[in-house]
Design an enzyme around this catalytic site. Structure first.
Site, PDB file in Angstrom:
ATOM      1  N   SER A  86      39.921   9.208  87.333  1.00 14.90           N
ATOM      2  CA  SER A  86      41.005  10.198  87.294  1.00 14.90           C
ATOM      3  C   SER A  86      41.089  10.842  85.917  1.00 14.90           C
ATOM      4  O   SER A  86      41.179  10.148  84.910  1.00 14.90           O
ATOM      5  CB  SER A  86      42.339   9.536  87.612  1.00 14.90           C
ATOM      6  OG  SER A  86      42.317   9.065  88.928  1.00 14.90           O
ATOM      7  N   ARG A 123      49.032   3.523  82.119  1.00 10.51           N
ATOM      8  CA  ARG A 123      47.770   3.923  81.464  1.00 10.51           C
ATOM      9  C   ARG A 123      47.911   4.105  79.950  1.00 10.51           C
ATOM     10  O   ARG A 123      47.279   4.989  79.362  1.00 10.51           O
ATOM     11  CB  ARG A 123      47.219   5.213  82.081  1.00 10.51           C
ATOM     12  CG  ARG A 123      46.919   5.131  83.552  1.00 10.51           C
ATOM     13  CD  ARG A 123      45.803   4.160  83.902  1.00 10.51           C
ATOM     14  NE  ARG A 123      45.620   4.098  85.339  1.00 10.51           N
ATOM     15  CZ  ARG A 123      46.209   3.181  86.131  1.00 10.51           C
ATOM     16  NH1 ARG A 123      46.982   2.229  85.628  1.00 10.51           N
ATOM     17  NH2 ARG A 123      46.008   3.192  87.428  1.00 10.51           N
ATOM     18  N   GLU A 176      44.275  11.552  81.109  1.00 10.06           N
ATOM     19  CA  GLU A 176      44.148  10.086  81.113  1.00 10.06           C
ATOM     20  C   GLU A 176      42.867   9.713  80.360  1.00 10.06           C
ATOM     21  O   GLU A 176      42.797   8.693  79.687  1.00 10.06           O
ATOM     22  CB  GLU A 176      44.092   9.577  82.557  1.00 10.06           C
ATOM     23  CG  GLU A 176      43.856   8.075  82.646  1.00 10.06           C
ATOM     24  CD  GLU A 176      43.973   7.523  84.065  1.00 10.06           C
ATOM     25  OE1 GLU A 176      44.726   8.066  84.891  1.00 10.06           O
ATOM     26  OE2 GLU A 176      43.288   6.521  84.343  1.00 10.06           O
TER      27      GLU A 176
END
Ligand code: FAD
Length: 306
Positions: A229, A181, A299
């Protein structure tokens, strides 16, 4: 508004750009909360993007820039963003094939492209059907899911740096430093396009995979206002498990709540507040660290928060 930004707006308008002041920002994210950008400009073509770079790279002012894709991984503060928001228009959405190589425009929506690529009998992009972002956002975030990640099939990406007097350049996957990520794509760089290499696959089998992924998402993830998320999964344990074990599943703070369906999702209420979501993120981080000693890392890209 800062003097430098005001001067840049004048320069952009003199260069023929339509610049919106107090441009919607939070409203363009999947959270649908948060404030406006001090200014916003939409770019229709690569040529226009290069003209924008010409103006911004003259260094009129060192203004904050934010390139927004489909806003599915961004939380912008209620107070907004004090810089220039840049969005790519529909002219940046394309799919071109050269045998098993596929080039996608930076603004191409991932779920649509996942379906088109599967229909072409090319295997390696079905995971993207449930990720509501753009190709540019996916490169920047090295998006992934269902055991796969963008870096597996990405060959190169065409980037332009809006603050450098240089033409758009293809960068190899290695040069993009794609990790979990994250990537080396910086705030002033725009992903114009990305090239992928896929394996041959059976379109019927791939269609089945797409249906399974969509069904899995519906069963395991909430709908509504969120950005997927919230925290990156630490090595030791998925963030959702840590949050649930800390007793926070369903926990609410004003207009924001930890999803009762998936503890690593934070939902915003309609007409809710980005600052409430941010506050709840801090509560979750503190509680998880206190209980497990693990520090959760966001994130979601946080914009405008101090
Ligand atoms: C319901 C839901 C489920 C999700 N599931 C997943 C999942 O399974 N896996 C996953 O990885 N993510 C998931 N996400 C998060 C998100 O969809 C991905 O990170 C996606 O790749 C972000 O793309 P975007 O266009 O929305 O980017 P944005 O949210 O608009 O931006 C994210 C970052 O990318 C940058 N960016 C965007 N476009 C460009 C561009 N053209 N050039 C340069 N930089 C750019 C922005 O500046 C920002 O830093 C989910 C989100 C939601 C809402």
């Amino acid at each position: 508004m800062a003097e430098g930004l005001a001067r840049t707006i004048d320069q952009l308008r003199a260069g023929g750009f339509f610049v919106l002041e107090q441009a919607p920002f939070g409203a363009r994210t999947t959270y649908r909360v948060g404030g406006a950008a001090a200014a916003g400009v939409e770019v229709a073509s690569v040529e226009e993007l290069e003209r924008l770079r010409d103006i911004l790279s003259q260094g009129v002012a060192n203004i904050p820039l934010f390139v927004l894709g489909r806003g599915s991984n961004v939380l912008v503060a209620d107070g907004g963003f004090p810089g220039l928001l840049i969005t790519l228009g529909a002219g940046f959405s394309w799919l071109q094939t050269h045998d098993s190589q596929v080039e996608l425009g930076g603004a191409s929506p991932l779920p649509v492209m996942a379906r088109r690529i599967a229909k072409l009998g090319l295997d390696g992009f079905t995971w993207a059907v449930g990720v509501p972002g753009s190709v540019g956002g996916a490169v920047r975030m090295n998006a992934g899911g269902h055991g796969h990640v963008l870096a597996e099939t990405l060959q190169s990406a065409l980037l332009v740096d809006l603050t450098a007097d240089a033409p758009p350049t293809w960068h190899s996957t290695a040069a993009l430093e794609l990790e979990y990520r994250s990537s080396a794509v910086g705030a002033s760089q725009v992903v114009i396009a990305a090239r992928f290499a896929f394996e041959a696959g059976d379109p019927h089998e791939l269609a089945g995979q797409l249906s399974d992924i969509v069904a899995w998402r519906r069963a395991h993830q909430p709908g509504g206002q969120n950005a997927g998320s919230v925290f990156v999964n630490p090595e030791r344990s998925p963030a959702a498990v840590l949050i649930e074990e800390s007793g926070l599943k369903g926990y609410r703070y004003r207009s924001a709540a930890v999803s009762a369906k998936h503890a690593n999702f934070i939902q915003a209420d309609p007409q809710g507040s980005a600052d409430d979501v941010f506050h709840l993120m801090q509560v979750v981080r503190e509680q998880v660290e206190r209980r497990t000693g693990i520090e959760l890392r966001s994130e979601v890209r946080l914009v405008g928060f101090s």
